[in-house]
Enzyme design. Sequence first.
Site, PDB file in Angstrom:
ATOM      1  N   GLY A 131     -15.202 107.864 -28.295  1.00 50.73           N
ATOM      2  CA  GLY A 131     -14.317 109.018 -28.280  1.00 50.73           C
ATOM      3  C   GLY A 131     -15.081 110.287 -27.979  1.00 50.73           C
ATOM      4  O   GLY A 131     -16.312 110.328 -28.025  1.00 50.73           O
ATOM      5  N   THR A 185     -17.630 109.411 -36.938  1.00 53.37           N
ATOM      6  CA  THR A 185     -18.487 109.271 -38.120  1.00 53.37           C
ATOM      7  C   THR A 185     -17.669 109.293 -39.398  1.00 53.37           C
ATOM      8  O   THR A 185     -17.921 108.522 -40.337  1.00 53.37           O
ATOM      9  CB  THR A 185     -19.538 110.397 -38.140  1.00 53.37           C
ATOM     10  OG1 THR A 185     -20.282 110.371 -36.915  1.00 53.37           O
ATOM     11  CG2 THR A 185     -20.493 110.233 -39.312  1.00 53.37           C
ATOM     12  N   HIS A 203      -3.348 142.101 -11.895  1.00 57.95           N
ATOM     13  CA  HIS A 203      -3.883 140.747 -11.723  1.00 57.95           C
ATOM     14  C   HIS A 203      -3.214 139.762 -12.685  1.00 57.95           C
ATOM     15  O   HIS A 203      -2.730 138.705 -12.271  1.00 57.95           O
ATOM     16  CB  HIS A 203      -5.403 140.786 -11.978  1.00 57.95           C
ATOM     17  CG  HIS A 203      -6.105 139.504 -11.676  1.00 57.95           C
ATOM     18  ND1 HIS A 203      -6.929 139.335 -10.587  1.00 57.95           N
ATOM     19  CD2 HIS A 203      -6.113 138.309 -12.322  1.00 57.95           C
ATOM     20  CE1 HIS A 203      -7.409 138.101 -10.580  1.00 57.95           C
ATOM     21  NE2 HIS A 203      -6.938 137.463 -11.621  1.00 57.95           N
ATOM     22  N   GLU A 204      -3.159 140.116 -13.967  1.00 56.76           N
ATOM     23  CA  GLU A 204      -2.559 139.211 -14.952  1.00 56.76           C
ATOM     24  C   GLU A 204      -1.053 139.108 -14.766  1.00 56.76           C
ATOM     25  O   GLU A 204      -0.459 138.047 -14.981  1.00 56.76           O
ATOM     26  CB  GLU A 204      -2.889 139.684 -16.371  1.00 56.76           C
ATOM     27  CG  GLU A 204      -4.371 139.744 -16.696  1.00 56.76           C
ATOM     28  CD  GLU A 204      -5.092 138.438 -16.454  1.00 56.76           C
ATOM     29  OE1 GLU A 204      -4.475 137.369 -16.609  1.00 56.76           O
ATOM     30  OE2 GLU A 204      -6.284 138.482 -16.100  1.00 56.76           O
TER      31      GLU A 204
END
Length: 642
Positions: free
Chosen positions: A196, A203, A418-419
């Site tokens: 994984g 563990t 831009h955003e």
Amino acid sequence: MSDMAKNLIIWLVVAVALMSVFNNITPSESASGAENYTQFIKDVRQGQIREVKISDRQIKGIKRSGEKFETLIPTAYDKDLLNDLIENDVRIIGVPPEEPSLFTSILISWFPMLLLIGVWIFFMRQMQGGGGKGAMSFGKSKARLMGEDQIKTTFKDVAGCDEAKEEVQELVDYLKDPSKFQKLGGKIPKGVLMVGQPGTGKTLLAKAVAGEAKVPFFAISGSDFVEMFVGVGASRVRDMFDQAKKSAPCIIFIDEIDAVGRQRGAGMGGGHDEREQTLNQMLVEMDGFEGNEGIIVIAATNRPDVLDPALLRPGRFDRQVVVGLPDVRGREQILNVHMRKVPLSNDVEPALIARGTPGFSGADLANLVNEAALFAARSDKRLVDMTDFEKAKDKIMMGAERKTMVMDDAEKEMTAYHEAGHAIVGRMVPEHDPVYKVSIIPRGRALGVTMYLPEKDRFSHSKQHLESNISSLYGGRLAEQIIYGDEKVSTGASNDIERATDLASKMVTQWGLSEKLGPLLYAEEEGEVFMGRSSAKHKNISDETARLIDKEVRAIIDKNYERARQILQDNMDILHSMKDALMKYETIDAKQIDDLMERKEVREPAGWNEKGDKSNNSNNDNTEEQKEESSTSSDQEQPKDA
């Protein structure tokens, strides 16, 4: 005997030896007084000396008054001294020079050699990682043994991997009652390989098996076997299994087994003798002539592809347990486990937090809970509330706010356009994850961030979904180009271009989504695309095919680039309105984005006060699932691929 007791005994022996040497070297007889040689001669001539003992140049004696004295002859020989002593009736006793004891002589003669041996042993312990087991215990196992009562972890502490728990439940049943399986001729798997991604709980699951079964648990890392001397690792493997046989039934857990279990003879320059001998010994111990009944080996790795095939065959690692990333339900269970130790407010809903953290591993969720507790502690709160979890989630997914970074209005405005371009295109294209939040607050390495809301955990992606992602990635660059012109376009879209190109390349070369090239593989491995260029590893393709790959990739990019351009040009009023909202509020959420897309007046974000300043609760209260899509407005501020 404990290590502390052994060390104490060693130091006591050293102390006794030093005291013995000191007593042998130190004179046993000491005089009560000392005087100079001139005074001694005067006392002799005045008849005050009764007896003297002469040893080499040292003189010890007794005066007639009973007082003891000692002095030293200043020269090697005094020819008049004996005459003076005889004339004044002094009793003369000659004493031979004192010889050192046999032990002292041996110590003095061998001290340099012993010192060299001691230094050599010290450095060998350092190189071999002595671990308190003695200087010469190179071949002894470094496995840490935890007893039945030392492991408190159970399956209750493991969440989000129900299928993996079911796989290892058989191990617990066998360790508790072996006869149940043996009477039917069944044999429990000798080895279980847990595979994984990092942080998924491999563990922890192994510890839970030992905690549930109440058996001894040997824990060791794969790197603890391999040392600088050939044969040491194999000796440690033998010693580890010998110890395990004495404690059977028990569990041996080997973490990061790929450190020692890599395929033999692979790679350039030949093999690694020490690692290969260690692997050979492990193969023999797990399934050799001697059976290891009652010993179950559990190993963990996130690189199963590099392991030696002999290690994975039945009879050694019979079973592979995949511990994958948790789904929404699994994330909620993991959050409930980690929230036990945190005082929570009544408004905290683990289900909503789980929906907002797609792709998070168990370790990521543990970090999320810890970060939320730290945020609450900084604010002097008694309970951790939902706002703290929102802040923690934004910090982990987008990075910490860079409050000290100041952008001028022109750069801030370009970032806002831009955003806004990302957000508008993302809302307009089909099968795209809904836009969740847009921010022009610098976070991490990004000057602005657009976050998307996946409606569910995705395990595969359609061609339409991939092309929509490419269109939204180019939305930011196109918004700059439309507003400021070709000469003013910034470098902020560099990461967007890289990701869009990578998606288009994989669509053509790996996923078979090109009509002209069809469902064929043109890439040797994931992430490595070969288009006729020189490479160490390449797929055999003709020059004509390489040119066709280039054309197909370019066609996909051009198609979606133009689609994004058309969407922004048709919605210029929304682009300007969203820019204004971002300049005013800096961060807008899904509700404000809905208002903008419907061309309504934008409501104030939650936590915005009358003065127009963000309060401490300015973070969005929505707790939907999120997906990061970052872009920047500076060549020096490029985010990593989300």
